[in-house]
Scaffold this motif. Structure first.
Motif, PDB file in Angstrom:
ATOM      1  N   LYS A 186       0.840  -0.997   0.231  1.00  0.00           N
ATOM      2  CA  LYS A 186      -0.173  -0.410  -0.016  1.00  0.00           C
ATOM      3  C   LYS A 186       0.959   1.618  -0.042  1.00  0.00           C
ATOM      4  N   ILE A 187       0.333   2.451  -1.034  1.00  0.00           N
ATOM      5  CA  ILE A 187       0.776   3.684  -0.692  1.00  0.00           C
ATOM      6  C   ILE A 187       0.710   4.237   0.484  1.00  0.00           C
ATOM      7  N   VAL A 188       1.111   4.991   1.610  1.00  0.00           N
ATOM      8  CA  VAL A 188       1.502   5.388   2.304  1.00  0.00           C
ATOM      9  C   VAL A 188       1.761   7.043   2.687  1.00  0.00           C
ATOM     10  N   LYS A 189       1.396   7.719   2.996  1.00  0.00           N
ATOM     11  CA  LYS A 189       1.387   9.805   3.336  1.00  0.00           C
ATOM     12  C   LYS A 189       2.382   9.193   3.885  1.00  0.00           C
ATOM     13  N   THR A 190       3.283  10.026   4.351  1.00  0.00           N
ATOM     14  CA  THR A 190       4.819  10.158   4.979  1.00  0.00           C
ATOM     15  C   THR A 190       4.665  12.181   5.479  1.00  0.00           C
TER      16      THR A 190
END
Length: 236
Positions: free
Chosen positions: A205-209
């Motif tokens: 999954k793509i996760v905001k940092t």
């Protein structure tokens, strides 16, 4: 690989924390950094008495050779940053001068630690997509500013091979930052890579940092091994 083709540019532990959303618990795990280059991440984490190994092809060279290359290329990088200031977010890091100071300090700390780290096998000359480590040798595997960033130079198959290799040596998670390329666009490979990971039995999954310096590049790819379905009775 020849040193003349390398432009060393190192990041520090604070940036790694933000890029990869690293908690104190994460730092207590057994970590592999892929392509860490002249960052001070390994040196700083080691001072916290935590376990990290960094791999990079640049580690085939000596401290003096790397230091000389840093001196040779710093002015070129500074000029490029000044010419392309609009491509970056000058929020936490306020200016080109501030950025250069952060990077040079990180690389200085790396160089001060490098020879001890080589003796302790914390800096190892290896490179993706093939690693020498056994399966599940590390809890957490990280890759900063290599995969996806150079999508124009590294094809889809390289990305798949490299990421599956990182997954092989990871016991818990793989985290890759950023997922944008050099042109501030989401990598052309990201969707195909995620599809392949799903087929191989991984969760991706793509996760905001908390980190955004290159405009738009504030997301990482987070990969976990899919757990067995505990609702199904086991066969004894």
């Amino acid at each position: 690989m020849t040193l003349e083709n390398v432009v060393p540019w190192g990041r520090n532990l604070e940036e790694y924390r933000e890029m990869f959303r690293l908690s104190d618990k994460d730092l207590q795990s057994n970590i592999l950094g892929c392509g860490d280059g002249p960052s001070s991440f390994n040196a700083e984490v080691t001072k916290l008495r935590c376990n990290v190994i960094s791999i990079d092809p640049i580690y085939q060279f000596t401290k003096d050779e790397i230091g000389q290359r840093i001196d040779e290329t710093s002015s070129v990088v500074i000029k490029q940053l000044q010419e392309h200031e609009d491509d970056y977010v000058w929020k936490k890091i306020k200016s080109v001068d501030a950025l250069v100071s952060i990077r040079l300090n990180a690389m200085r700390d790396f160089l001060e630690d490098y020879e001890d780290g080589k003796k302790e096998n914390r800096y190892i000359h290896q490179e993706l997509p093939r690693l020498s480590f056994d399966d599940e040798s590390f809890d957490l595997v990280l890759s900063s500013h290599f995969l996806f960033l150079y999508s124009e130079h590294l094809d889809l198959q390289f990305h798949i091979d490299a990421i599956l290799e990182m997954c092989r040596v990871a016991r818990q998670e793989v985290r890759i930052f950023p997922i944008y390329d050099l042109y501030n666009q989401k990598s052309q490979h990201i969707e195909a890579v995620m599809e392949r990971l799903l087929k191989q039995g991984f969760q991706a999954k793509i996760v905001k940092t908390d980190y955004e310096f290159q405009k738009g590049a504030n997301e990482m790819l987070k990969i976990k091994k899919r757990l067995c379905d505990i609702s199904k009775p086991s066969k004894l």
